[in-house]
Write an enzyme that holds these catalytic residues in place. Structure first.
Site, PDB file in Angstrom:
ATOM      1  CE  LYS A  36      -0.256  -0.272   5.011  1.00 19.66           C
ATOM      2  NZ  LYS A  36      -0.900   0.282   6.168  1.00 19.66           N
ATOM      3  CE1 TYR A 260      11.854  32.112   0.955  1.00 20.50           C
ATOM      4  CE2 TYR A 260      12.021  29.715   0.844  1.00 20.50           C
ATOM      5  CZ  TYR A 260      11.725  30.930   0.242  1.00 20.50           C
ATOM      6  OH  TYR A 260      11.311  30.964  -1.056  1.00 20.50           O
TER       7      TYR A 260
HETATM    8  C1  LIG Z   1      -3.704  -4.322   8.546  1.00 20.30           C
HETATM    9  C2  LIG Z   1      -2.244  -4.176   8.303  1.00 20.30           C
HETATM   10  N1  LIG Z   1      -1.458  -5.268   8.269  1.00 20.30           N
HETATM   11  C3  LIG Z   1      -0.134  -5.202   8.067  1.00 20.30           C
HETATM   12  C4  LIG Z   1       0.493  -3.979   7.883  1.00 20.30           C
HETATM   13  C5  LIG Z   1       1.984  -3.933   7.673  1.00 20.30           C
HETATM   14  O1  LIG Z   1       2.635  -3.267   8.725  1.00 20.30           O
HETATM   15  P1  LIG Z   1       4.213  -3.104   8.741  1.00 20.30           P
HETATM   16  O2  LIG Z   1       4.555  -2.152   7.657  1.00 20.30           O
HETATM   17  O3  LIG Z   1       4.516  -2.551  10.080  1.00 20.30           O
HETATM   18  O4  LIG Z   1       4.779  -4.457   8.500  1.00 20.30           O
HETATM   19  C6  LIG Z   1      -0.274  -2.820   7.905  1.00 20.30           C
HETATM   20  C7  LIG Z   1       0.372  -1.513   7.756  1.00 20.30           C
HETATM   21  O5  LIG Z   1       0.233  -0.608   8.502  1.00 20.30           O
HETATM   22  C8  LIG Z   1      -1.671  -2.920   8.124  1.00 20.30           C
HETATM   23  O6  LIG Z   1      -2.442  -1.823   8.153  1.00 20.30           O
END
Ligand SMILES: Cc1ncc(COP(=O)(O)O)c(C=O)c1O
Length: 375
Positions: A36, A260
């Site tokens: 993601k 700045y």
């Molecule tokens: C539901 C869920 N599972 C897994 C993860 C993966 O987390 P991480 O990047 O700490 O491994 C996330 C990310 O925030 C998440 O929202």
């Protein structure tokens, strides 16, 4: 020719990180690669391909649009949308043949009425994250039953929860696991094929009892330490390097300022390099007077205010740097290295935010241990 700003991503590092994380799992436990947020700033599609090459069994994203991007990019395998899916997003999620997360009976009914092709669903129990999922085990069980009896268009694929503080408070993780266990046992008894999953990167590295059937790793596959310390201590290799170049060098006499607000003034004669990367690229303004950069294998302090398009660096002597020299903000140069974790700690945040904060203005260049890879 110097590139203004560049994020170089080593896809081989992502592959190796996934393989290493898998090496810490018991036989039969799968790894879901979380891509993601545009693959935590690395580029979702190349990161997804690298994670699959490293042996990831499943990909996870937060939104329907992210799933569609992967599908449109030619990813054939399973993609889990972990976030809430609005009515507007639902056709996009279904069009991308995503697996979805369910925690209300209403959502299950809605899906049963709208899905054309079979949709695989994961029931989410909120064991302490206090975000998505139901806190009520009975409701979660009703949701699972609703899916199981809905007919061929819905399939009960998984049962999941999410840890709130696996990176900090191990006792709370243990409590969350304890709350999850009765639900897991009930699900396994009634639906033995269900895949049970909970662990994020921190839990994958620190809590083997949380691995269950599948771990969901995000930050660690990119080679960052979920505890925001040293990734190499876990055998992880940072995949991304962020660099710019020395565009100008000028003498600063005592009292001369840079940037700045004149937040830095030279106390003695020194030379200041201007590096054309700024907060429009993701160099957070809070790093003003509070970061290092690497040039020619040495560390130099960022001085003055981070502006939209430039930062300034105290290089001491004119011979220290040359115009066009590479300036590394994240990554290694000679024997020096600055990790995303270190940059994050400077401003009280986590590497996730630094990496996701790199904007589209920074081109991403992909390579496989140095060999260029087309996106
Ligand atoms: C539901 C869920 N599972 C897994 C993860 C993966 O987390 P991480 O990047 O700490 O491994 C996330 C990310 O925030 C998440 O929202």
């Amino acid at each position: 020719m110097a590139v203004r700003a560049l994020a170089r991503v080593n896809l081989a590092a992502i592959e190796r990180n996934v393989a290493r994380l898998r090496g810490g799992l018991a036989d039969g436990v799968g790894l879901c690669a979380v891509v993601k947020g545009d693959g935590y700033g690395h580029g979702a599609l190349p990161a997804a391909r690298a994670a699959l090459a490293g042996g990831a069994r499943l990909l996870a994203v937060a939104t329907a649009g992210e799933a569609a991007e992967l599908r449109d990019g030619g990813i054939p395998g399973p993609i889990l949308v972990m976030g809430a899916v609005s009515d507007e997003e639902l056709p996009v999620a279904l069009g991308a043949r995503s697996e979805l997360v369910a925690w209300t009976e209403e959502f299950v009914r809605k899906l049963a009425g709208s899905a054309q092709a079979p949709v695989r669903l994961h029931v989410k129990l909120d064991t302490g994250m206090g975000r998505l999922g139901t806190r009520d085990v009975d409701e979660a069980t009703r949701v699972a039953s609703g899916i199981a009896v809905a007919g061929p268009q819905l399939e009960l694929a998984g049962a999941m929860t999410h840890f709130a503080s696996a990176d900090e408070d191990r006792s709370f993780t243990a409590l969350q696991l304890e709350r999850f266990e009765p639900f897991v046992a009930a699900m396994r008894e009634r639906w033995p094929g269900v895949v049970v999953h909970a662990a994020n990167s921190a839990a994958t590295l620190r809590e083997p009892t949380s691995h269950l059937d599948l771990v969901r790793c995000g930050i660690a596959i990119y080679g960052c330490d979920p505890m925001n310390q040293d990734p190499f201590a876990h055998g992880l290799e940072p995949a991304l390097e962020l660099s710019s170049y020395v565009a100008a060098v000028k003498l600063a006499r005592p009292g001369d300022s840079a940037g700045y607000g004149r937040r830095w003034t030279a106390s003695s004669e020194t030379w200041v390099a201007t590096v054309p990367i700024g907060y429009a690229d993701g160099i957070r303004r809070a790093l003003t007077n509070n970061c290092d950069v690497l040039i020619g294998g040495r560390r130099y302090p960022l001085v003055g205010t981070v502006s939209m398009d430039n930062i300034t660096v105290d290089v001491g002597a004119p011979e220290a740097v040359r115009l066009g020299d590479r300036v590394t903000i994240i990554g290694g140069d000679g024997n020096e290295r600055q990790t995303a974790e270190e940059v994050a700690r400077r401003i009280g945040t986590i590497s996730y935010e630094i990496l996701c904060g790199l904007t589209p203005r920074v081109p991403r260049a992909y390579h496989h241990d140095g060999a260029p890879v087309e996106r």
